[in-house]
Design a protein around this motif. Structure first.
Motif, PDB file in Angstrom:
ATOM      1  N   VAL B  80      -4.180  48.732  -5.441  1.00  0.00           N
ATOM      2  CA  VAL B  80      -4.746  49.251  -4.186  1.00  0.00           C
ATOM      3  C   VAL B  80      -4.276  48.402  -3.011  1.00  0.00           C
ATOM      4  O   VAL B  80      -4.257  47.171  -3.102  1.00  0.00           O
ATOM      5  CB  VAL B  80      -6.290  49.229  -4.255  1.00  0.00           C
ATOM      6  CG1 VAL B  80      -6.906  49.707  -2.945  1.00  0.00           C
ATOM      7  CG2 VAL B  80      -6.787  50.091  -5.417  1.00  0.00           C
ATOM      8  N   ALA B  81      -3.887  49.076  -1.925  1.00  0.00           N
ATOM      9  CA  ALA B  81      -3.510  48.369  -0.689  1.00  0.00           C
ATOM     10  C   ALA B  81      -3.883  49.257   0.485  1.00  0.00           C
ATOM     11  O   ALA B  81      -3.247  50.295   0.710  1.00  0.00           O
ATOM     12  CB  ALA B  81      -2.018  48.048  -0.664  1.00  0.00           C
ATOM     13  N   GLY B  82      -4.913  48.858   1.221  1.00  0.00           N
ATOM     14  CA  GLY B  82      -5.313  49.643   2.392  1.00  0.00           C
ATOM     15  C   GLY B  82      -5.728  51.041   1.986  1.00  0.00           C
ATOM     16  O   GLY B  82      -6.594  51.218   1.125  1.00  0.00           O
ATOM     17  N   ASP B  83      -5.111  52.046   2.608  1.00  0.00           N
ATOM     18  CA  ASP B  83      -5.458  53.439   2.315  1.00  0.00           C
ATOM     19  C   ASP B  83      -4.757  53.978   1.071  1.00  0.00           C
ATOM     20  O   ASP B  83      -5.019  55.121   0.661  1.00  0.00           O
ATOM     21  CB  ASP B  83      -5.057  54.338   3.499  1.00  0.00           C
ATOM     22  CG  ASP B  83      -5.787  53.972   4.779  1.00  0.00           C
ATOM     23  OD1 ASP B  83      -6.885  53.394   4.686  1.00  0.00           O
ATOM     24  OD2 ASP B  83      -5.247  54.274   5.866  1.00  0.00           O
ATOM     25  N   TYR B  84      -3.849  53.210   0.494  1.00  0.00           N
ATOM     26  CA  TYR B  84      -3.013  53.713  -0.607  1.00  0.00           C
ATOM     27  C   TYR B  84      -3.386  53.079  -1.942  1.00  0.00           C
ATOM     28  O   TYR B  84      -3.819  51.933  -2.008  1.00  0.00           O
ATOM     29  CB  TYR B  84      -1.537  53.396  -0.337  1.00  0.00           C
ATOM     30  CG  TYR B  84      -0.940  54.166   0.817  1.00  0.00           C
ATOM     31  CD1 TYR B  84      -0.358  55.411   0.630  1.00  0.00           C
ATOM     32  CD2 TYR B  84      -0.950  53.639   2.103  1.00  0.00           C
ATOM     33  CE1 TYR B  84       0.197  56.121   1.678  1.00  0.00           C
ATOM     34  CE2 TYR B  84      -0.397  54.343   3.177  1.00  0.00           C
ATOM     35  CZ  TYR B  84       0.179  55.577   2.950  1.00  0.00           C
ATOM     36  OH  TYR B  84       0.722  56.272   3.998  1.00  0.00           O
ATOM     37  N   PHE B  85      -3.191  53.849  -3.003  1.00  0.00           N
ATOM     38  CA  PHE B  85      -3.220  53.259  -4.337  1.00  0.00           C
ATOM     39  C   PHE B  85      -2.189  53.939  -5.223  1.00  0.00           C
ATOM     40  O   PHE B  85      -1.776  55.074  -4.953  1.00  0.00           O
ATOM     41  CB  PHE B  85      -4.621  53.297  -4.959  1.00  0.00           C
ATOM     42  CG  PHE B  85      -5.111  54.664  -5.386  1.00  0.00           C
ATOM     43  CD1 PHE B  85      -4.915  55.122  -6.684  1.00  0.00           C
ATOM     44  CD2 PHE B  85      -5.795  55.484  -4.495  1.00  0.00           C
ATOM     45  CE1 PHE B  85      -5.393  56.372  -7.087  1.00  0.00           C
ATOM     46  CE2 PHE B  85      -6.271  56.736  -4.891  1.00  0.00           C
ATOM     47  CZ  PHE B  85      -6.071  57.179  -6.187  1.00  0.00           C
TER      48      PHE B  85
END
Lengths: 125, 125
Positions: B80-85
């Motif tokens: 997971v990173a910010g709005d993205y996974f």
């Protein structure tokens, strides 16, 4: 003459993560990017698409030169599927003229013949 | 009237992985996809880009109907990173008329307001 088998996707992923965790991000590109690499950053206004190791190197040098101080960060272990792998990359840095910022991105790479021929950085805006 | 906070990216990632590991892939889409979802499969000749939950649902139903038998598979934990996974997804299936095949893909999702508004499947050809 010896013939070496090219690195697998997992090998390339491990090597990239290992180098980048040591702060050797530019060195990782030199070692692992294919000459004809395609680099996508769909959320970037300046350079959503770059082609070729030279253009990607210049962009990397520019970005590195913008970093005034690194306060922390984290690179996840890679997840691997076929020719592709992804990592989650968190950076806590002070950028020149922009102050301290936390950047979070999913970086995905495609490997061919032991080299990275395609990469995509997705970060939140 | 109560106001619920939308699920975080990590919440959505955990929920998607949990449902898909139970085989509830179509149900996961019903629950988690935004109505205006964008779906990218750049390596697909038939549908490299779909827009809207209805079109994505139809594609999902078609794919599910093509699976004759599931022999195994694996879905990684999400990164997971910010709005993205992203997740790595391995499928070992027999497809109707195509025999047994192992599919490996990196699936990346973007979350907004607790729903998946964008997804990208990258698989090796």
């Amino acid at each position: 003459m010896t013939t070496q088998k090219p690195m697998t996707t997992q090998d390339v992923a491990n090597r990239l993560v290992s180098l980048c965790r040591e702060g050797k991000v530019l060195e990782a590109g030199e070692e692992l990017y294919a000459d004809n690499i395609i680099s996508l950053e769909p959320n970037s206004l300046q350079s959503p698409r770059l082609e070729g190791k030279k253009a990607v190197r210049e962009k990397g040098n520019q970005f590195a030169a913008m970093i005034e101080a690194t306060h922390g960060g984290h690179i996840s272990d890679p997840i691997v599927a076929g020719d592709y792998f992804s990592i989650a990359w968190l950076m806590d840095v002070t950028m020149k003229g922009q102050g301290r910022t936390k950047m979070e991105e999913i970086a995905t790479y495609k490997v061919k013949d032991g080299k990275i021929e395609w990469k995509q950085f997705l970060y939140s805006m």
